[in-house]
Motif scaffolding. Sequence first.
Motif, mmCIF file in Angstrom:
data_model
loop_
_atom_site.group_PDB
_atom_site.id
_atom_site.type_symbol
_atom_site.label_atom_id
_atom_site.label_comp_id
_atom_site.label_asym_id
_atom_site.label_seq_id
_atom_site.Cartn_x
_atom_site.Cartn_y
_atom_site.Cartn_z
ATOM 1 N N LEU A 1 0.974 -1.305 0.177
ATOM 2 C CA LEU A 1 0.244 0.023 -0.173
ATOM 3 C C LEU A 1 0.829 1.039 0.195
ATOM 4 N N LYS A 2 2.530 1.284 0.498
ATOM 5 C CA LYS A 2 3.055 2.491 0.421
ATOM 6 C C LYS A 2 2.882 3.364 1.290
ATOM 7 N N LEU A 3 2.330 2.888 3.017
ATOM 8 C CA LEU A 3 1.762 3.243 3.510
ATOM 9 C C LEU A 3 3.950 3.987 4.411
ATOM 10 N N GLY A 4 4.731 3.351 3.884
ATOM 11 C CA GLY A 4 5.770 4.310 3.977
ATOM 12 C C GLY A 4 7.106 3.668 2.822
ATOM 13 N N SER A 5 8.338 4.245 3.854
ATOM 14 C CA SER A 5 9.261 4.615 2.486
ATOM 15 C C SER A 5 9.718 3.212 2.591
ATOM 16 N N HIS B 1 12.294 10.244 2.841
ATOM 17 C CA HIS B 1 11.789 8.876 4.049
ATOM 18 C C HIS B 1 10.127 9.672 4.189
ATOM 19 N N TYR B 2 9.336 9.024 4.422
ATOM 20 C CA TYR B 2 8.320 8.597 4.806
ATOM 21 C C TYR B 2 7.506 8.101 5.632
ATOM 22 N N THR C 1 3.145 6.985 7.130
ATOM 23 C CA THR C 1 1.932 7.495 7.887
ATOM 24 C C THR C 1 2.245 7.414 9.176
ATOM 25 N N GLU C 2 1.792 6.563 9.226
ATOM 26 C CA GLU C 2 1.836 5.292 10.682
ATOM 27 C C GLU C 2 2.924 6.368 11.645
ATOM 28 N N GLU C 3 4.053 6.785 11.923
ATOM 29 C CA GLU C 3 4.630 7.618 12.216
ATOM 30 C C GLU C 3 4.547 9.067 12.419
ATOM 31 N N ASP C 4 3.983 9.146 11.249
ATOM 32 C CA ASP C 4 3.294 11.252 11.735
ATOM 33 C C ASP C 4 1.855 11.064 12.120
ATOM 34 N N LEU C 5 1.197 9.707 12.477
ATOM 35 C CA LEU C 5 0.159 9.975 13.483
ATOM 36 C C LEU C 5 0.709 9.875 14.735
ATOM 37 N N LEU C 6 2.172 8.733 14.861
ATOM 38 C CA LEU C 6 2.617 8.372 16.143
ATOM 39 C C LEU C 6 2.901 9.430 16.868
ATOM 40 N N ASN C 7 4.219 10.219 16.094
ATOM 41 C CA ASN C 7 4.662 11.058 16.528
ATOM 42 C C ASN C 7 3.722 12.569 17.347
ATOM 43 N N LYS C 8 2.990 12.670 16.546
ATOM 44 C CA LYS C 8 1.762 13.453 16.976
ATOM 45 C C LYS C 8 1.304 13.337 18.658
ATOM 46 N N VAL C 9 1.173 12.081 18.720
ATOM 47 C CA VAL C 9 0.844 11.246 20.487
ATOM 48 C C VAL C 9 0.963 12.201 21.529
ATOM 49 N N SER C 10 0.384 12.603 22.144
ATOM 50 C CA SER C 10 1.216 13.124 23.468
ATOM 51 C C SER C 10 2.419 12.385 23.985
ATOM 52 N N GLY C 11 3.341 12.466 24.916
ATOM 53 C CA GLY C 11 4.065 11.851 26.360
ATOM 54 C C GLY C 11 4.276 10.261 24.915
ATOM 55 N N LEU C 12 4.504 10.000 24.140
ATOM 56 C CA LEU C 12 4.563 8.847 23.139
ATOM 57 C C LEU C 12 6.217 8.725 22.442
#
Length: 245
Positions: free
Chosen positions: A139-143, A151-152, A154-165
């Motif tokens: 699905l090409k969700l990442g490089s 580098h890209y 999708t999952e990292e973009d979301l996790l990096n915005k989670v407070s405290g994670l």
Amino acid sequence: MKVGLFIPCYINQLYPQVAIASLELLEKLGVDVYYPQGQTCCGQPLGNSGYEDDSKGICQLFVEHFKTFDYIVGPSGSCIYHVKHHFDILEQTPEVQKVRNNAYELCEFIVKILGKTDLGASFPYKVGLHKSCHGLRGLKLGSCSEVQGEHYSTEEDLLNKVSGLQLMSLNRKDECCGFGGTFAVFEEAISSKMGKDRVQDHLDSEVEVLTGADHSCLMHLEGIVNRNKQPLKVMHIAEILNSTL
């Protein structure tokens, strides 16, 4: 938009909390979500085992249940990949093509269609991300680490915005866990060794919670963790993105 929530059969049977988290997450984002009650397996296990012709009835049933929606969203990259790339065994009617073109993995849908990355979640743990093969290379969700370029993820973009994670860096960031559907049954020794290697990488990287966007891989890794009594918790990414700890 009208979204049909696709919950893969193994999640429905074994991990209902992932289905609930996916539903709640989409509802928080203001999506009009529907769950077709008659939905069944997408047909991937038969396809993986070389019985694609025998899966046509299941695939057609999937189309019948989801053909009226603007989008089909599911918390499993491998199942969504199967719908998008292996429903070519069906007659390519407008309904079949619509379903194939509008099926999205959950994270991909949130980032690419809704345009969201910060979902207001909080999760104060050290997290390791397992990038499943179908999501990453299908699905090409990442490089991919073996490909040069920007580098890209999708999952990292979301996790990096989670407070405290705290997203921990792994030594082999996108190596296969060895599950591969029925491969884990027919080649259990190889599958188990690959899974143990992935678990050890997370342990070596001081990960507390192992996550990913495909619970089939997580099921495989969680089985290894539990059998060996290792200090790792395994959670689907939807559970983390829906968390307010």
